[in-house]
Design a protein around this motif. Structure first.
Motif, PDB file in Angstrom:
ATOM      1  N   LEU A   1     -12.119  -3.400  -3.160  1.00 12.35           N
ATOM      2  CA  LEU A   1     -13.670  -5.165  -3.429  1.00 12.35           C
ATOM      3  C   LEU A   1     -13.990  -5.937  -1.159  1.00 12.35           C
TER       4      LEU A   1
ATOM      5  N   ARG B   1     -13.218   2.657  -8.935  1.00 11.47           N
ATOM      6  CA  ARG B   1     -13.125   0.663  -8.606  1.00 11.47           C
ATOM      7  C   ARG B   1     -13.498   0.603  -7.193  1.00 11.47           C
TER       8      ARG B   1
ATOM      9  N   TYR C   1       0.716  -0.884  -0.259  1.00 12.37           N
ATOM     10  CA  TYR C   1       0.166   0.153  -0.004  1.00 12.37           C
ATOM     11  C   TYR C   1       0.498   1.704  -0.451  1.00 12.37           C
TER      12      TYR C   1
ATOM     13  N   HIS D   1      -6.088   2.626  -4.445  1.00 15.93           N
ATOM     14  CA  HIS D   1      -6.216   1.533  -3.827  1.00 15.93           C
ATOM     15  C   HIS D   1      -7.826   1.660  -4.807  1.00 15.93           C
ATOM     16  N   SER D   2      -7.314   0.155  -6.115  1.00 21.22           N
ATOM     17  CA  SER D   2      -8.880  -0.568  -6.242  1.00 21.22           C
ATOM     18  C   SER D   2      -9.736  -1.392  -4.863  1.00 21.22           C
TER      19      SER D   2
ATOM     20  N   GLN E   1      -2.301  -7.698  -6.287  1.00 21.99           N
ATOM     21  CA  GLN E   1      -2.662  -7.290  -7.614  1.00 21.99           C
ATOM     22  C   GLN E   1      -3.012  -5.500  -6.674  1.00 21.99           C
ATOM     23  N   ASN E   2      -2.584  -5.356  -5.230  1.00 20.31           N
ATOM     24  CA  ASN E   2      -2.986  -4.549  -4.132  1.00 20.31           C
ATOM     25  C   ASN E   2      -4.232  -3.716  -4.059  1.00 20.31           C
ATOM     26  N   VAL E   3      -5.288  -4.773  -3.981  1.00 17.69           N
ATOM     27  CA  VAL E   3      -6.263  -4.022  -3.492  1.00 17.69           C
ATOM     28  C   VAL E   3      -6.757  -4.215  -2.489  1.00 17.69           C
TER      29      VAL E   3
ATOM     30  N   LEU F   1     -11.930  -5.657 -12.536  1.00 17.48           N
ATOM     31  CA  LEU F   1     -11.899  -4.419 -11.321  1.00 17.48           C
ATOM     32  C   LEU F   1     -11.364  -3.535 -11.728  1.00 17.48           C
ATOM     33  N   ASP F   2      -9.624  -3.840 -12.151  1.00 18.64           N
ATOM     34  CA  ASP F   2      -8.901  -2.998 -12.345  1.00 18.64           C
ATOM     35  C   ASP F   2      -9.655  -2.374 -14.075  1.00 18.64           C
TER      36      ASP F   2
ATOM     37  N   MET G   1     -10.153  -9.572 -10.521  1.00 17.45           N
ATOM     38  CA  MET G   1      -8.958  -7.941 -10.577  1.00 17.45           C
ATOM     39  C   MET G   1      -8.940  -7.808 -11.027  1.00 17.45           C
TER      40      MET G   1
ATOM     41  N   ALA H   1      -5.321 -10.108  -3.185  1.00 18.46           N
ATOM     42  CA  ALA H   1      -5.424  -8.825  -3.206  1.00 18.46           C
ATOM     43  C   ALA H   1      -4.123  -8.284  -2.640  1.00 18.46           C
TER      44      ALA H   1
END
Length: 301
Positions: free
Chosen positions: A129, A193, A120, A126-127, A153-155, A295-296, A292, A150
């Motif tokens: 979810l 997102r 982070y 950031h997205s 994908q940095n979610v 979402l992106d 993912m 996560a």
């Protein structure tokens, strides 16, 4: 330089046919300056698909003009996408808590946890979810299934728990909203997102949450959960409150027919739906990866 840089061009899209390329910078649409992505989306919201528009863009050092005909947002998910985030030099500022955290809402009875990816960066958006556990199942168990992807994908993940271990109550959409807003106050989240995900009855709750809070939610991901027949706001398409759906249904399940009808209704009003009809409505690692990527893409123009 003001403008909107292109991260990815979908094959056979109007942009692709007009010759736009990755790293080109969009400067104007029909004479209106494109100061940022949100401004460009607002300008586009007043133009219907099928209408020809004029783009002024920068390609290298050359300012060019292209005319293209707008199309509906695509439903296919690209197999690969370049990173949504840029690499920045390491920052010296103190980071907020990472990993699993408790989300405390003093005025609410419900429990909620969140997961902040290890990479982070507070300088980047950031997205998010929002994972809705099935009532009776533990949010920590669901987090264990999703935390690795996560991190990759940095979610940011948010996992609100239903108060009743037997069922979600329709009024809990407000509790879910508050958990999202609580995390957004502490962490940088991309407003374009934010997706709510659920399976079975929690999939139906995901529909209800997104359709109740159109100003906040940009995507619904539902696995085996149809749109509730009660307490659900009417389906409509609002260009300034964009909504997309990612849906998995089991062909022979009791809910399968209703979900197919929901998908048809959404497509009729031009809400893009990525729909997979399969034997068993389950989500394996490949489906998680596709979700993912989907979402992106929700910040696409």
């Amino acid at each position: 330089l003001e403008g909107v840089a292109i991260r990815h061009v979908l094959a056979d899209s109007p942009a692709d046919k007009a010759g736009l390329k990755v790293a080109d910078v969009l400067l104007k649409l029909n004479g209106v300056p494109a100061a940022d992505a949100d401004g460009l989306r607002t300008t586009l919201a007043s133009v219907e698909p099928g209408v020809e528009v004029e783009l002024v863009y920068l390609s290298g050092d050359d300012e060019l003009t292209a005319k293209l005909t707008l199309a509906n947002l695509p439903e296919d998910v690209p197999e690969e996408l370049p990173p949504a985030r840029i690499e920045l030099e390491e920052a010296n500022e103190e980071l907020p808590p990472l990993g699993k955290i408790d989300v405390k809402l003093p005025e609410e009875e419900g429990d909620c946890i969140a997961y902040i990816p290890q990479d982070y960066d507070p300088r980047l958006e950031h997205s998010m979810l929002v994972l809705l556990p099935i009532p009776g199942e533990d949010a920590s168990d669901m987090l264990a299934e999703w935390k690795d992807i996560a991190d990759r994908q940095n979610v940011i993940l948010v996992l609100p728990q239903s108060k009743d271990r037997r069922a979600w109550e329709p009024t809990e959409t407000e509790f879910i909203r508050k958990t999202i807003e609580n995390v957004r106050r502490e962490y940088r989240v991309d407003a374009d997102r934010i997706v709510v995900y659920g399976e079975k009855t929690s999939g139906s709750m995901a529909w209800l949450t997104a359709m109740t809070h159109r100003d906040l939610i940009r995507g619904i991901a539902s696995v085996g959960g149809p749109v509730p027949t009660r307490d659900t706001p009417p389906l409509f398409n609002e260009p300034l409150e964009r909504l997309a759906a990612w849906v998995i249904s089991a062909a022979k399940s009791r809910a399968g027919g209703q979900i197919k009808q929901n998908v048809s209704q959404l497509r009729e009003i031009k809400i893009p739906v990525t729909h997979h009809e399969v034997e068993t409505a389950e989500v394996d690692s490949d489906r998680k990866a596709e979700l993912m990527r989907w979402l992106d893409t929700l910040d696409r123009i």
